[in-house]
Motif scaffolding. Structure first.
Motif, mmCIF file in Angstrom:
data_model
loop_
_atom_site.group_PDB
_atom_site.id
_atom_site.type_symbol
_atom_site.label_atom_id
_atom_site.label_comp_id
_atom_site.label_asym_id
_atom_site.label_seq_id
_atom_site.Cartn_x
_atom_site.Cartn_y
_atom_site.Cartn_z
ATOM 1 N N PHE A 113 0.827 -1.206 0.000
ATOM 2 C CA PHE A 113 0.000 0.000 0.000
ATOM 3 C C PHE A 113 0.864 1.260 0.000
ATOM 4 C CE2 PHE A 113 0.747 -1.445 4.278
ATOM 5 C CZ PHE A 113 1.047 -0.313 4.994
ATOM 6 N N LEU A 114 2.172 1.087 -0.095
ATOM 7 C CA LEU A 114 3.061 2.250 -0.015
ATOM 8 C C LEU A 114 3.284 2.884 -1.381
ATOM 9 C CD1 LEU A 114 5.586 0.717 2.526
ATOM 10 C CD2 LEU A 114 3.660 2.234 2.994
ATOM 11 N N LEU A 115 3.569 2.046 -2.363
ATOM 12 C CA LEU A 115 3.797 2.581 -3.714
ATOM 13 C C LEU A 115 2.568 3.381 -4.206
ATOM 14 C CD1 LEU A 115 5.501 0.773 -6.656
ATOM 15 C CD2 LEU A 115 3.374 1.971 -7.011
ATOM 16 N N THR A 463 13.785 8.287 17.515
ATOM 17 C CA THR A 463 14.281 7.295 18.470
ATOM 18 C C THR A 463 13.480 6.017 18.320
ATOM 19 O OG1 THR A 463 14.705 9.015 20.108
ATOM 20 C CG2 THR A 463 14.428 6.773 20.949
ATOM 21 N N VAL A 464 14.154 4.889 18.240
ATOM 22 C CA VAL A 464 13.457 3.609 18.402
ATOM 23 C C VAL A 464 14.185 2.887 19.528
ATOM 24 C CG1 VAL A 464 12.604 1.525 17.289
ATOM 25 C CG2 VAL A 464 12.994 3.563 15.911
ATOM 26 N N SER A 465 13.416 2.318 20.458
ATOM 27 C CA SER A 465 14.050 1.744 21.652
ATOM 28 C C SER A 465 15.074 0.695 21.263
ATOM 29 C CB SER A 465 12.986 1.115 22.554
ATOM 30 O OG SER A 465 12.383 -0.001 21.899
ATOM 31 N N ASP A 466 14.654 -0.256 20.434
ATOM 32 C CA ASP A 466 15.559 -1.375 20.147
ATOM 33 C C ASP A 466 16.679 -0.970 19.193
ATOM 34 O OD1 ASP A 466 13.825 -1.164 18.026
ATOM 35 O OD2 ASP A 466 13.223 -3.257 18.009
ATOM 36 N N CYS A 467 16.429 0.016 18.358
ATOM 37 C CA CYS A 467 17.495 0.459 17.446
ATOM 38 C C CYS A 467 18.566 1.189 18.258
ATOM 39 C CB CYS A 467 16.932 1.360 16.364
ATOM 40 S SG CYS A 467 15.706 0.490 15.377
ATOM 41 N N VAL A 703 7.352 -8.451 9.856
ATOM 42 C CA VAL A 703 5.924 -8.179 9.938
ATOM 43 C C VAL A 703 5.724 -6.895 10.726
ATOM 44 C CG1 VAL A 703 5.474 -9.381 12.104
ATOM 45 C CG2 VAL A 703 3.745 -9.412 10.327
ATOM 46 N N PHE A 704 4.590 -6.259 10.583
ATOM 47 C CA PHE A 704 4.207 -5.188 11.511
ATOM 48 C C PHE A 704 2.691 -5.136 11.605
ATOM 49 C CE2 PHE A 704 2.918 -1.992 8.354
ATOM 50 C CZ PHE A 704 3.671 -2.329 7.245
ATOM 51 N N ASN A 705 2.235 -4.566 12.675
ATOM 52 C CA ASN A 705 0.799 -4.363 12.896
ATOM 53 C C ASN A 705 -0.007 -5.652 12.701
ATOM 54 O OD1 ASN A 705 1.801 -1.823 13.108
ATOM 55 N ND2 ASN A 705 0.705 -0.947 11.388
ATOM 56 N N ALA A 709 3.292 -8.152 6.160
ATOM 57 C CA ALA A 709 4.656 -8.688 6.110
ATOM 58 C C ALA A 709 5.594 -7.686 5.439
ATOM 59 C CB ALA A 709 4.658 -10.009 5.359
ATOM 60 N N ILE A 710 6.858 -7.738 5.817
ATOM 61 C CA ILE A 710 7.835 -6.782 5.289
ATOM 62 C C ILE A 710 9.201 -7.469 5.195
ATOM 63 C CG2 ILE A 710 8.268 -5.732 7.589
ATOM 64 C CD1 ILE A 710 8.396 -2.990 6.002
ATOM 65 N N SER A 711 9.959 -7.117 4.161
ATOM 66 C CA SER A 711 11.191 -7.864 3.850
ATOM 67 C C SER A 711 12.416 -7.360 4.616
ATOM 68 C CB SER A 711 11.526 -7.712 2.359
ATOM 69 O OG SER A 711 10.432 -8.037 1.570
HETATM 70 C C1 LAN Z 1 9.208 -0.672 11.493
HETATM 71 C C2 LAN Z 1 10.525 -1.149 11.099
HETATM 72 C C3 LAN Z 1 11.474 -1.386 12.208
HETATM 73 C C4 LAN Z 1 10.768 -1.845 13.445
HETATM 74 C C5 LAN Z 1 11.701 -2.534 14.448
HETATM 75 C C6 LAN Z 1 12.914 -1.726 14.822
HETATM 76 C C7 LAN Z 1 12.203 -3.843 13.854
HETATM 77 C C8 LAN Z 1 10.881 -2.864 15.679
HETATM 78 O O1 LAN Z 1 11.621 -3.655 16.546
HETATM 79 C C9 LAN Z 1 10.255 -1.628 16.252
HETATM 80 C C10 LAN Z 1 9.295 -0.999 15.259
HETATM 81 C C11 LAN Z 1 9.936 -0.664 13.916
HETATM 82 C C12 LAN Z 1 10.710 0.620 14.084
HETATM 83 C C13 LAN Z 1 8.902 -0.427 12.824
HETATM 84 C C14 LAN Z 1 7.589 0.137 13.135
HETATM 85 C C15 LAN Z 1 6.549 0.170 12.015
HETATM 86 C C16 LAN Z 1 7.153 0.420 10.653
HETATM 87 C C17 LAN Z 1 7.821 1.778 10.651
HETATM 88 C C18 LAN Z 1 8.172 -0.669 10.411
HETATM 89 C C19 LAN Z 1 7.619 -2.066 10.398
HETATM 90 C C20 LAN Z 1 8.562 -0.379 8.979
HETATM 91 C C21 LAN Z 1 7.250 0.051 8.301
HETATM 92 C C22 LAN Z 1 6.243 0.321 9.418
HETATM 93 C C23 LAN Z 1 5.342 1.504 9.115
HETATM 94 C C24 LAN Z 1 4.245 1.575 10.152
HETATM 95 C C25 LAN Z 1 4.794 1.364 7.717
HETATM 96 C C26 LAN Z 1 3.828 2.387 7.345
HETATM 97 C C27 LAN Z 1 2.486 1.910 7.662
HETATM 98 C C28 LAN Z 1 1.685 2.467 8.545
HETATM 99 C C29 LAN Z 1 0.660 1.625 9.163
HETATM 100 C C30 LAN Z 1 1.737 3.890 8.914
#
Ligand code: LAN
Length: 748
Positions: A113-115, A463-467, A703-705, A709-711
């Motif tokens: 959904f990003l492109l 800032t990301v905690s784990d990063c 993966v997120f949310n 899935a994400i590569s």
């Molecule tokens: C990411 C990528 C990195 C990821 C980790 C560091 C691996 C994680 O441990 C903490 C959360 C974080 C920073 C994270 C949060 C959500 C992101 C930014 C993503 C998965 C990359 C893409 C995603 C973002 C939400 C995509 C855009 C979509 C929306 C729903 C706004």
């Protein structure tokens, strides 16, 4: 070759229809002419060289070739006989993928959904793409279409209305004719799914901006929420940062009811997107009409009721109040743009911010120019065409892991030839640490950034905690564990990182992603984005928690006099959280990688930090048993992204190298006492190594949310090298009976 941003009208040749071949197997734009330019602390921009002179002056390097899927020409290596040799072969290959400035670049695609957001937002804001970018984006979409003609939420997902509707619009705006077989098939699938009236909320919103969906078909996104007192539990500053930063420009655009002027494309799309007559659609009844295949989190009753009330409010909203709200939202949008050098948090809010700035200031301004420049940081050329990445890269994340792998395995010290690579990485890490807080950070509801690392680059500025944890761990490994490195990151800067980490611990000991948890999970009842789960607020994550506390433990060893009591307590509380988060079966649910193997890799490390291993802790032992129970006949592990959707283990049809490495690493952290399962896993990973030392790309890793899935294609290097480089010694120790091998857990 350099881009000179200039605005282009939507009916200019920059957006004219293109002749597109029916097959997308072969590149549409000569792959020998693409180059990745790396600059400004890890910025990635792909350039297409038009002339032979440019090609001669800027040769294609291994990094370009690898990521484009062209042969790298790297040599065949002597076959590894031991895991360590396999790790070394892995790095023999992977060192060539390091960029000149010291970081590892890479593709970060996956979400579908990003492109479309980048394309639709650009179209609306009078921004163009180069012809080659358009062609390769079209090719990417053709390559990623499912058998049934549609697109999913992500590259491995089944066709959904969100994926199909958004990408259909993108491919048409990019120049594909409506009668091209790919468009015809996609349209048929879209109509089978019920047509675009049922597109989820974010699709409705983009389509409304474009003028192909009526605003009345959207649930309200009132900017007035930003005027609520900060202490109110539902104030948007308490929402998860990605949700609020997307809500922010949406609320502005909704507040002003932005619609792009009608043109032929808009009129055509109104015909194409819907099986019914566009002009006869009853829009208000579409607000909660969501195609059933898209639904991951359906609206709660509370949300639907609130939306009704807000609809009533829209009929009687007070213009001065609306104006104040819209103005304040605009100010917050500006701060977000400025604090991130127009990268913004991610490409979703970036493209909404762009449309908002376009509305506010037009095209003759700094904001438009900067947005146009930084838009390219998200566009990535892969073997199947041009995609849009989830962030402007995963620079810090990938660099952090491979550095730890090299230091922990001994590859960093074994061979002097890797020193330049390590020194370059340290230089990059040094430049990537944030040293100040963002401008207006308190007013803009931001968490501190001083001392922090983000996921991609310093410039992105979050800032990301784990990063922060993985970044500062890599720095300490390089500076404090090796004897040939300088110490560019001063003690006080390391302390800043530690302070930032400590500032992010929640009261129950866990760590969330970007900020402290600012509201309860009841807020999920207001989740308006039907396709994702657990997005409204921050949650504690086993992965983030581990990445946050492991550097604390390393720091404590090297600098015992700084906040040692705070650190001890933080680690203790974090482990308590991890105990509580373990499932009854012994696993942890992974949130950012797939899934149980990923989380186990982290959680077992945390347990080991406080001496909890197989023989000493029921938590660690259960984790091992859980993993062993999932081992497959070929010695490896394989779970599907659906594990994350369902919160239960779902087998993948194939064994996965990366997940197998996580599982074996977890068993090693837990000091699992039986060699045999580990050996079988190692053999599987070694057998899959290619003659040049690399590994092939397998299923998607992240993966997120919950649902998308994400590569993470670099994982197949960092985690293989890390695991293989450590496991030989582990197995030796195990066999020389440093701890029990009889499985009664009483060894050691
Ligand atoms: C990411 C990528 C990195 C990821 C980790 C560091 C691996 C994680 O441990 C903490 C959360 C974080 C920073 C994270 C949060 C959500 C992101 C930014 C993503 C998965 C990359 C893409 C995603 C973002 C939400 C995509 C855009 C979509 C929306 C729903 C706004």
């Amino acid at each position: 070759m350099s881009f000179t941003p200039h605005a282009v009208a939507r009916d200019s040749p920059a957006w004219s229809p293109l002749e597109i071949p029916h097959s997308s197997d072969e590149p549409f734009a000569d792959y020998t002419r693409w180059r990745l330019k790396v600059s400004d602390g890890g910025r990635h921009v792909w350039h297409f060289l038009k002339t032979d002179e440019e090609v001669a002056a800027w040769p294609q390097n291994t990094v370009d070739k690898y990521w484009l899927g062209l042969p790298t020409g790297l040599p065949t290596l002597p076959k590894a006989k031991t895991p360590y040799e396999a790790a070394r072969n892995g790095y023999e290959f992977y060192q060539h993928l390091q960029s000149e400035d010291g970081h590892w670049s890479g593709e970060y695609g996956g979400p579908m959904f990003l492109l479309p957001g980048v394309v639709i937002g650009s179209y609306i804001s009078n921004m163009s793409f180069t012809l080659e970018e358009r062609l390769e984006m079209i090719r990417y979409l053709m390559n990623k279409a499912n058998e049934d003609g549609g697109w999913g939420l992500h590259i491995e997902g089944p066709s959904s209305m969100f994926g199909t509707g958004m990408n259909y619009v993108a491919i048409r705006l990019l120049g594909m004719d409506a009668e091209h077989p790919v468009a015809v098939k996609a349209r048929a699938r879209m109509h089978e799914l019920g047509g675009a009236t049922g597109v989820p909320a974010w699709g409705k919103f983009w389509f409304s901006l474009l003028g192909v969906y009526d605003w009345a078909g959207n649930n309200p996104v009132p900017p007035e929420l930003w005027l609520l007192p900060d202490w109110l539990p539902i104030h948007p500053h308490r929402w998860w940062i990605h949700v609020r930063q997307v809500f922010l420009p949406m609320s502005y655009l909704y507040g002003v009811r932005f619609v792009m002027p009608e043109n032929d494309m808009v009129l055509a799309l109104r015909e194409e997107l819907y099986p019914e007559n566009y002009y006869k659609i009853h829009w208000p009844s579409q607000r909660n009409h969501i195609c059933s295949v898209d639904l991951y989190s359906s609206h709660s009753k509370l949300y639907d009721m609130l939306a009704e009330v807000l609809c009533l409010y829209e009929n009687c909203s007070l213009p001065p109040l609306r104006k104040r709200a819209v103005d304040w939202a605009y100010q917050l949008i500006k701060w977000e743009d400025e604090n991130t050098s127009y990268q913004d948090l991610a490409p979703v809010n970036k493209m909404f911010n762009l449309v908002a700035r376009f509305h506010g200031e037009g095209i003759e301004c700094e904001a438009w120019r900067m947005h146009e420049l930084r838009r390219r940081d998200f566009m990535w050329m892969g073997p199947q065409g041009m995609m849009v990445c989830g962030t402007n890269g995963s620079q810090l994340w990938d660099t952090g892991f491979i550095i730890q792998a090299l230091v922990e395995t001994g590859l960093a010290t074994e061979d002097k030839q890797y020193r330049p690579s390590l020194l370059k990485a340290l230089d990059w890490l040094d430049k990537s640490q944030m040293q100040d807080n963002p401008k207006h950070f308190e007013k803009a509801y931001r968490h501190r950034t001083k001392g922090a690392f983000g996921f991609s680059t310093k410039e992105q500025g979050y800032t990301v905690s784990d990063c922060t944890g993985e970044g500062i761990k890599a720095v300490m490994y390089l500076q404090n564990h090796l004897d040939f490195t300088p110490k560019p990151v001063s003690e006080s800067r390391i302390q800043d990182a530690i302070d930032t980490i400590l500032s992010l611990q929640n009261s129950d000991g866990g760590f969330a992603s970007y900020e402290l948890i600012r509201a309860g999970s009841w807020m999920e009842m207001l989740n308006p984005a039907e396709v994702f789960g657990n997005i409204m607020v921050e949650y504690n994550y086993p992965e983030c928690t581990t990445s946050a506390i492991t550097p604390l433990a390393i720091f404590r060893k090297h600098y015992p006099n700084y906040r040692s009591a705070d650190i001890d307590l933080a680690i203790k509380n974090a482990v308590k959280y991890l105990h509580a988060a373990q499932t009854p079966e012994g696993g942890w649910i992974g949130n950012w990688g797939i899934c149980f193997t990923y989380a186990a890799f982290f959680a077992t490390e945390s347990l080991a930090l406080v001496g909890e291993t197989y023989s000493t802790s029921q938590y660690s032992r259960k984790a091992c048993e859980f993993l062993i129970g999932k081992q497959r006949a070929d010695g490896g592990w394989g779970e599907s992204y659906q594990s994350c959707e369902r919160n239960e283990w779902v087998e993948h049809k194939d064994t996965q190298v990366v997940q197998s490495c996580w599982a074996i690493m977890a068993l090693m952290y837990a000091k699992y006492p039986h060699a045999e399962p580990i050996e079988r896993g190692v053999k599987m990973v070694m057998d899959r190594q290619l003659p040049d030392g690399s590994w092939a790309q397998e299923a998607i890793e992240g993966v997120f949310n919950k649902s998308c899935a994400i590569s993470y294609p670099n994982f197949k290097f960092s985690f293989t090298i890390w695991m293989l480089g450590k496991v030989g010694r582990y197995l030796e120790e195990l066999k020389s009976s440093n701890f029990s091998t009889n499985g009664n857990g009483k060894g050691q």
